[in-house]
Write a protein that holds these residues in place. Structure first.
Motif, short mmCIF file in Angstrom:
data_model
loop_
_atom_site.label_atom_id
_atom_site.label_comp_id
_atom_site.label_asym_id
_atom_site.label_seq_id
_atom_site.Cartn_x
_atom_site.Cartn_y
_atom_site.Cartn_z
N LEU A 116 0.81 -1.21 0.00
CA LEU A 116 0.00 0.00 0.00
C LEU A 116 0.85 1.27 0.00
O LEU A 116 0.37 2.34 0.37
N SER A 117 2.07 1.14 -0.44
CA SER A 117 2.99 2.30 -0.40
C SER A 117 2.77 3.25 -1.59
O SER A 117 3.22 4.39 -1.55
N LEU A 147 -7.67 2.81 6.43
CA LEU A 147 -6.43 2.87 5.63
C LEU A 147 -5.80 4.25 5.64
O LEU A 147 -4.91 4.54 4.83
N GLU A 207 -3.56 5.79 7.28
CA GLU A 207 -2.10 5.94 7.36
C GLU A 207 -1.43 5.75 6.00
O GLU A 207 -0.29 6.18 5.80
N HIS A 208 -2.13 5.17 5.04
CA HIS A 208 -1.59 4.98 3.69
C HIS A 208 -2.01 6.11 2.75
O HIS A 208 -1.74 6.04 1.55
#
Length: 381
Positions: free
Chosen positions: A45-46, A63, A65-66
């Motif tokens: 997920l970067s 999600l 934080e992504h």
């Protein structure tokens, strides 16, 4: 408020607008299944993560934080997402909020799709997203079993590439799609336009425009036909609101019948408001006045400023049957109307809207009815 517990953390989530009496959750088993899959694979997920069709912001919040990009046709979903991000302590800027009318990211590395109720909206979304998808893009769809059909899978396969489904868990299923760069990219077939039938008042024979996802986008539904035949006949500089405007045919009819009126088209769907504006611009005269608002009912309209509200309220929120939306619309209409202002409502006879209107307005009258529908008029004291 309910707690969604995942390997990514626990999140207190609500729908919008928040109602302590509402027992409906802000997520379902399909959201949980998708989040478990992202952890169990695991999925990288970067890169650029795009979340499409997130119902109440559960996926985007989990999600955060992504730094995903959320794409939705719903104003209420965007507001729910903002509220749930704040509640979870996430950076309010962590999620990019785009509407279904906005241009999606040029490169998409992970595409997560909550399958919408409307197959047309899914088709339009996949066409718009396809240019940003590359051979390495991870594409995962999610939905309840009753939401995923053979036609759903064929759309993914035709527009993006080979598609398969998972086993069902808790009546939810995942869709896995492998992008195929050899597929020719074509534009979305939406919006669609069609000529209205005769015998429905000022808009008879006029052209209506429908963007994807609009209710009855390929034909005029029988309830709206009945409403159009029984709209009030008014003259003068009224301020009229087409509340829950859809493709705008009701508000456009009001404008054509009373050229001095100023009509405001309101809907929580970006696609609907775009449709209403296209329908109005195609049919109204050059001097016709109109305003187009995406929002939560009449919350953006000043109190005591409206002469007439026309309303065909929905009785579904995604897969749930509820009268909560109709109740908020009626309450908002009462606040927005001037004294002696009128709310005209059409609904299925069995929904009992007359009871709600009597409670809010002190009374209502039946303007017209048949075996299926009833048109009601309530006047603000």
């Amino acid at each position: 408020m309910n707690r969604l517990t995942t390997s990514l953390g626990a999140f207190e989530l609500t729908r919008f607008p928040e109602d302590p009496r509402d027992r409906l959750r802000a997520w379902d088993a399909a959201d949980e299944y998708l989040l478990r899959h992202l952890e169990s694979e695991p999925v990288d997920l970067s890169g650029t993560v795009v979340v499409v069709g997130d119902r109440w912001g559960a996926l985007a919040t989990a999600l955060a934080e992504h730094r995903p990009v959320q794409i939705t046709d719903s104003y209420l979903t965007q507001q729910a997402t903002r509220a749930n991000l704040r509640r979870s302590g996430a950076d309010p800027e962590a999620v990019g909020l785009l509407s279904a009318r906005d241009t999606p990211p040029g490169r998409i590395d992970v595409l997560l799709v909550r399958v919408p109720k409307s197959l047309a909206l899914l088709e339009d979304q996949l066409h718009r997203l396809a240019p940003g998808v590359h051979p390495g893009t991870v594409v995962v769809g999610a939905g309840m079993v009753k939401e995923i059909h053979t036609s759903t899978l064929k759309l993914f396969e035709r527009i993006l590439g080979p598609t398969r489904t998972s086993l069902a868990e808790k009546k939810a299923r995942l869709i896995f799609c492998t992008p195929d760069p050899r597929l020719g990219r074509t534009g979305s077939p939406w919006p669609l336009s069609y000529a209205l039938p005769d015998g429905i008042g000022p808009v008879s024979g006029r052209t209506v425009t429908n963007h994807a996802g609009i209710f009855c986008a390929e034909r005029l539904d029988i309830g709206t036909r009945f409403f159009l035949r029984h709209l009030p006949r008014r003259h003068g500089p009224d301020r009229v609101v087409d509340l829950g405007c859809g493709n705008g045919v009701v508000g456009t009819a009001a404008a054509l019948a009373n050229p001095e009126a100023e009509v405001t088209f309101v809907d929580e769907s970006y696609q609907a408001v775009a449709s209403a504006e296209a329908t109005f611009r195609t049919n109204a005269g050059a001097g016709a006045k109109a305003e187009f608002l995406v929002g939560d009912g009449l919350s953006g309209v000043p109190a005591g400023t409206v002469d007439l509200v026309l309303n065909n309220p929905p009785f579904h929120t995604h897969q749930a049957t509820t009268d909560a939306t109709a109740w908020r619309m009626f309450t908002g209409a009462r606040d927005a109307l001037r004294p002696s202002g009128e709310l005209w409502v059409i609904g299925n006879r069995h929904l009992g809207y007359h009871l709600k209107l009597r409670r809010l307005f002190g009374g209502c009258e039946v303007v017209a009815s048949d075996q299926k529908f009833v048109v009601l008029r309530a006047v603000k004291a």
